[in-house]
Design an enzyme around this catalytic site. Sequence first.
Site, PDB file in Angstrom:
ATOM      1  CD  GLU A  16      -1.336 -10.114  13.075  1.00  0.00           C
ATOM      2  OE1 GLU A  16      -0.678 -10.180  14.116  1.00  0.00           O
ATOM      3  OE2 GLU A  16      -2.542 -10.427  12.985  1.00  0.00           O
ATOM      4  CG  ASP A  25       9.436  -9.000   5.196  1.00  0.00           C
ATOM      5  OD1 ASP A  25       8.639  -8.075   5.417  1.00  0.00           O
ATOM      6  OD2 ASP A  25      10.043  -9.598   6.097  1.00  0.00           O
ATOM      7  CB  SER A  26      13.518  -5.329   2.665  1.00  0.00           C
ATOM      8  OG  SER A  26      12.537  -4.326   2.588  1.00  0.00           O
ATOM      9  CG  HIS A  86      -2.014  -1.041   1.143  1.00  0.00           C
ATOM     10  ND1 HIS A  86      -1.772  -2.397   1.193  1.00  0.00           N
ATOM     11  CD2 HIS A  86      -3.353  -0.916   0.996  1.00  0.00           C
ATOM     12  CE1 HIS A  86      -2.916  -3.053   1.089  1.00  0.00           C
ATOM     13  NE2 HIS A  86      -3.894  -2.180   0.964  1.00  0.00           N
TER      14      HIS A  86
END
Length: 199
Positions: A46, A75-76, A15
């Site tokens: 989540e 994902d970082s 988003h």
Amino acid sequence: MTRKFFDKKLVLATHNKGKLAEFSGLLAPMGVTVLSAGDLNLPEPEETGDTFEANSALKALAAAQASELPALADDSGLAVTALNGDPGIYSARWAGPEKDFLAAMQRVEDGLHAAGNEDRSAAFICVLTLAWPDGHTEVVRGECAGKLIWPPRGEGGFGYDPMFMPLGRTQTFAEIPADEKKTISHRALAVEAMLNKCF
């Protein structure tokens, strides 16, 4: 067996408008239309995984199944050697609900002092997952090694960039021009790996 991407549309499981712009630019040469989870009003799952890989897959699969289109998620975070890899998958959460990365950087610096301050090595890590609605996934990882400096320097970038100096450089990620950063960053390396693997 590796699955190749032949679709014309891809959902980016975010988003975040900045992330959408960055990924759209990196994928533009592939002729792919990139939509965001935000544009499609998809819920944000989540992040309950305990690794970058698990959280990346969770986000990509949720977006692919909700949109019925292939989806890409990252994902970082920052992994600090002396802090046993922390903040790692909790990098954003260390900044709290107000996204106060000055406080998060101070927390890292305090942790380094408590650990003796000898080892200031760290790496930015990005794991990308490309997921299809049928549940198939392809996963790649990009890492940029460096060291942490104090006090933070630079006005560019975001997050922990002002305290992270990539190996072989004398500027932090927040001082390196954006065009240059996007050729060496963990996210750029992960995207390159995904393009080589699936496109």
